[in-house]
Design a protein around this motif. Structure first.
Motif, short mmCIF file in Angstrom:
data_model
loop_
_atom_site.label_atom_id
_atom_site.label_comp_id
_atom_site.label_asym_id
_atom_site.label_seq_id
_atom_site.Cartn_x
_atom_site.Cartn_y
_atom_site.Cartn_z
N HIS A 6 -54.42 -11.39 -77.89
CA HIS A 6 -54.08 -12.19 -76.71
C HIS A 6 -52.56 -12.24 -76.60
O HIS A 6 -51.88 -12.72 -77.51
N ASP A 8 -49.29 -13.61 -74.56
CA ASP A 8 -48.88 -14.71 -73.68
C ASP A 8 -47.35 -14.70 -73.58
O ASP A 8 -46.66 -14.88 -74.59
N GLU A 104 -50.44 -13.57 -68.99
CA GLU A 104 -51.25 -13.50 -70.21
C GLU A 104 -52.48 -12.63 -69.99
O GLU A 104 -52.98 -12.48 -68.89
N LYS A 150 -56.71 -16.46 -78.42
CA LYS A 150 -55.93 -17.27 -77.47
C LYS A 150 -55.26 -18.45 -78.18
O LYS A 150 -54.08 -18.74 -77.95
N ASP A 154 -50.60 -19.23 -79.51
CA ASP A 154 -49.78 -20.42 -79.27
C ASP A 154 -49.19 -21.00 -80.55
O ASP A 154 -48.37 -21.92 -80.50
#
Length: 357
Positions: A6, A8, A104, A150, A154
């Motif tokens: 993922h 981003d 993203e 995902k 972060d």
């Protein structure tokens, strides 16, 4: 086991502005509308976030939290152009790309032979190429399943990446806060908290049938996620689930009559948008959304297989009953789209819409 990345971008819109206008660097800044015209923050940089500024916040509130905040208007055409550059980089590694937004996307690199088949090395290479070609940084999460990839992206922001290997999933999810799971918003998190559920390990110990009874289909999804399971594949061609339009009002309005004056234009725009992007799709519901001047919002919806102005009017009437004296700052209308396509001649109700209320 699949290999999912993922990607981003880091504070994407704001990062583009700081790249193109170096005098903005090091200052708290945000992309958003003017504070005197009911503007909303789209994206802000990390300097602004230290003051509590975040996306979807009103520009007025952001300036209260950070009086030195620099507000700049968005340049969507530039953001889209750069997003296409980034997409071209993804395509060097895999054809299985599921974009979530301009900044993203998920990539399935299970069968990719780049970097000796290492998803970790591919994520590093992709991020490096993005920086070299655009001057922007990206963060990445690598995991065997989508929702964990995902979440992982972060964990080392900005300009970092985090890896969750197959044998690490069980230990990773147990202490994971439920609010970190995509789809668990503030309302759902509060409902879960009310029954004593705050982390995945709590859900693992909670009676499954009781959770499904309380939360329906999402209860089953929550059980799967809490146990580190996610069978969803990468969908290169995502099917649109809804079409909607909304408007932030220049001034608060308070009455049903005032709302009814705004609705025809919204419905006209919705009809036009449906013709462009969903003319062969069958409807299954209509929705009216109201955001009040305390930034709380409500929606009213009803099942419907044809677009009805009268139904929008009824939903609006019902929704405004929840105002309790609060001003209305935003109105929106939308339709939910059924999964399967229907013949175009069965969609005549869309083109024959009688717009006046």
């Amino acid at each position: 086991m699949r290999k999912i990345i993922h990607i981003d971008m880091d504070c994407y819109f704001a990062a583009v502005e700081m790249r193109d206008f170096p005098h903005l660097r090091g200052k708290p800044m945000a992309v958003g509308g003017r504070s005197d015209s009911r503007g909303v923050i789209s994206t802000c940089n990390y300097e602004a976030r230290k003051f509590g500024v975040h996306s979807a916040m009103s520009s007025h509130q952001a300036l209260i939290l950070c009086p030195d905040l620099v507000l700049v208007p968005g340049r969507m055409s530039v953001y889209k152009q750069i997003s296409q550059q980034i997409r071209a980089i993804f395509e060097q590694y895999t054809a299985l790309i599921e974009p979530l937004s301009l900044d993203e996307a998920y990539l399935d690199v299970t069968d990719s032979e780049h970097c000796q088949g290492s998803a970790t090395l591919m994520a590093q290479a992709i991020r490096q190429q993005i920086f070299e070609q655009t001057g922007l940084t990206a963060s990445a999460g690598v995991a065997p399943i989508k929702f964990l990839a995902k979440i992982a992206s972060d964990l080392n922001k900005p300009n970092g990446q985090y890896i969750i290997r197959p044998d690490e999933i069980a230990d990773f999810v147990k202490p994971l806060a439920l609010k970190k799971i995509p789809g668990v918003g503030k309302v759902t998190a509060k409902k879960l908290l009310d029954i004593g559920l705050t982390h995945c390990k709590d859900v693992q110990q909670y009676p499954a049938e009781q959770l499904i009874r309380q939360f329906g289909k999402f209860g089953q999804v929550l059980i799967e996620r809490a146990h580190g399971r996610d069978d969803r594949e990468i969908s290169p061609h995502r099917v649109r689930k809804s079409v909607g339009v909304e408007t932030t009002l220049a001034k608060d309005i308070y009455t049903l009559a005032q709302c009814q004056q705004v609705m025809p234009q919204l419905i006209q725009e919705l009809s036009a948008r449906m013709q462009r992007s969903a003319k062969d799709r069958q409807l299954y519901k209509q929705v009216v959304k109201i955001k009040f001047n305390d930034f709380k919002q409500t929606t009213m919806e009803h099942r419907s297989d044809e677009l009805s102005v009268n139904l929008f009017s009824k939903l609006l009437t019902d929704a405004i009953q929840r105002a309790n004296g609060r001003g209305i700052r935003l109105l929106g209308v939308s339709v939910g789209l059924a999964d399967e396509k229907e013949p175009a001649d069965e969609q005549a109700h869309v083109t024959q819409l009688n717009l006046p209320l």
